[in-house]
Motif scaffolding. Structure first.
Motif, short mmCIF file in Angstrom:
data_model
loop_
_atom_site.label_atom_id
_atom_site.label_comp_id
_atom_site.label_asym_id
_atom_site.label_seq_id
_atom_site.Cartn_x
_atom_site.Cartn_y
_atom_site.Cartn_z
N LEU A 188 0.81 -1.21 0.00
CA LEU A 188 0.00 0.00 0.00
C LEU A 188 0.85 1.27 0.00
O LEU A 188 0.32 2.36 -0.20
CB LEU A 188 -0.94 0.00 1.21
N LEU A 189 2.15 1.15 0.23
CA LEU A 189 3.04 2.30 0.15
C LEU A 189 3.33 2.67 -1.30
O LEU A 189 3.75 3.80 -1.58
CB LEU A 189 4.36 2.01 0.87
N PHE A 190 3.08 1.74 -2.23
CA PHE A 190 3.48 1.94 -3.62
C PHE A 190 2.30 2.03 -4.59
O PHE A 190 2.49 2.49 -5.72
CB PHE A 190 4.40 0.80 -4.06
N THR A 191 1.14 1.58 -4.21
CA THR A 191 0.02 1.57 -5.16
C THR A 191 -1.30 1.79 -4.44
O THR A 191 -1.44 1.47 -3.27
CB THR A 191 -0.04 0.23 -5.91
N ARG A 192 -2.24 2.35 -5.18
CA ARG A 192 -3.61 2.47 -4.71
C ARG A 192 -4.56 1.75 -5.68
O ARG A 192 -5.75 2.03 -5.71
CB ARG A 192 -4.01 3.94 -4.61
N ASP A 193 -3.99 0.85 -6.47
CA ASP A 193 -4.82 0.07 -7.40
C ASP A 193 -5.92 -0.64 -6.62
O ASP A 193 -5.66 -1.30 -5.60
CB ASP A 193 -3.96 -0.95 -8.14
N THR A 194 -7.14 -0.51 -7.09
CA THR A 194 -8.30 -1.01 -6.35
C THR A 194 -8.19 -2.50 -6.05
O THR A 194 -8.44 -2.95 -4.92
CB THR A 194 -9.59 -0.74 -7.16
#
Length: 285
Positions: A188-194
């Protein structure tokens, strides 16, 4: 490549009938989130937590690999202007997650039984699910072929590393297990992809839940048919509430989605087993 794919989709859809629509929609549902909300608890609560947990990890592995492959390749789905989309589908097209998951999920289950009929059934299921995605207009044929091949690779890797990984984990300390359970949060530090947010949430919740359940409850297989029914009624109600109520109360933010799915994983792996154990002791008293 896309043009011949459109030709195949159109040929299949020209042969549409109501019963084929119903058949392929049912087959494709076995790759949807709703199906696994039923199927994973079926294995975890109804067979044995250890078996269900092993299945869950393999399922999460193939899901993560598919999501990362789609994000890396960024390939389109068939255009609704050229073919009918008979079910809803979002995200990128290649490789097909339904086709990949069908190979891994049913192939892994077949490998656990080691029965010839199980391997045949798994192959038939994987083929039909893949064809359903083309018939329903949400994937090109090459998306499905890519999903089958990637699924076979993931399945072979999973079967190869599962036993050595279990042996390695058995030698780790309690603190190490808990740290490993929380480690996926780094995603979650690198992406917010659903999709990755949801996958990370449910993975962390289930890992922490299984860690706690093995140290406090150690739920076994249901002792009776009545206990099995009770588990599914009570546990299923919990899944339904956790799937719907937080969605309505929490904001539409990435952290809220991660939290909702983490709560689902915690309930599946720890919360529900605590309640089952207490109810079953009370019924046996």
């Amino acid at each position: 490549m896309h043009e011949w794919g459109y030709l195949i989709i159109q040929a299949l859809q020209n042969a549409r009938t109501p019963w084929l629509d119903a058949l392929f929609k049912a087959l494709t549902w076995t790759g949807n989130e709703g199906f696994y909300l039923v199927f994973v608890p079926l294995l975890y609560w109804g067979v044995h937590p250890r078996f269900g947990f092993r299945f869950f990890l393999v399922f999460m592995l193939t899901g993560a690999v598919n999501t990362l492959a789609k994000l890396a390749l960024i390939q389109p789905r068939p255009s609704p202007a050229r073919v009918l989309h008979l079910v809803e589908a979002d995200g990128f097209g290649f490789p097909s997650g339904h086709a990949q998951n069908a190979v891994v999920v049913w192939g892994w289950l077949a490998a656990q039984s080691r029965q010839p009929w199980a391997y045949i059934a798994a192959a038939v299921m994987a083929i039909l699910v893949g064809v359903s995605r083309v018939y329903l207009g949400v994937h090109f044929p090459h998306d499905v072929l890519g999903g089958w091949l990637l699924g076979l690779l993931v399945l072979l890797v999973a079967l190869r590393i599962e036993a050595p990984l279990q042996a390695w984990l058995a030698q780790r300390s309690t603190t190490a297990h808990l740290c490993l359970a929380l480690a996926p949060l780094a995603v979650l530090l690198f992406t917010r992809d659903t999709t990755l947010v949801r996958q990370t949430g449910v993975l962390v919740g289930t890992l922490v839940g299984f860690w706690g359940e093995r140290r406090t409850v150690r739920l076994g297989a249901p002792p009776t048919a009545a206990a099995l029914l009770l588990r599914f009624v009570v546990g299923g109600l919990g899944v339904a509430l956790l799937y719907t109520v937080p969605r309505a109360l929490l904001p539409a933010e990435w952290w809220a989605a991660a939290l909702r799915y983490a709560l689902l994983g915690l309930w599946l792996a720890w919360g529900a087993p605590i309640l089952f154990a207490r109810l079953e002791r009370r019924r046996g008293a």
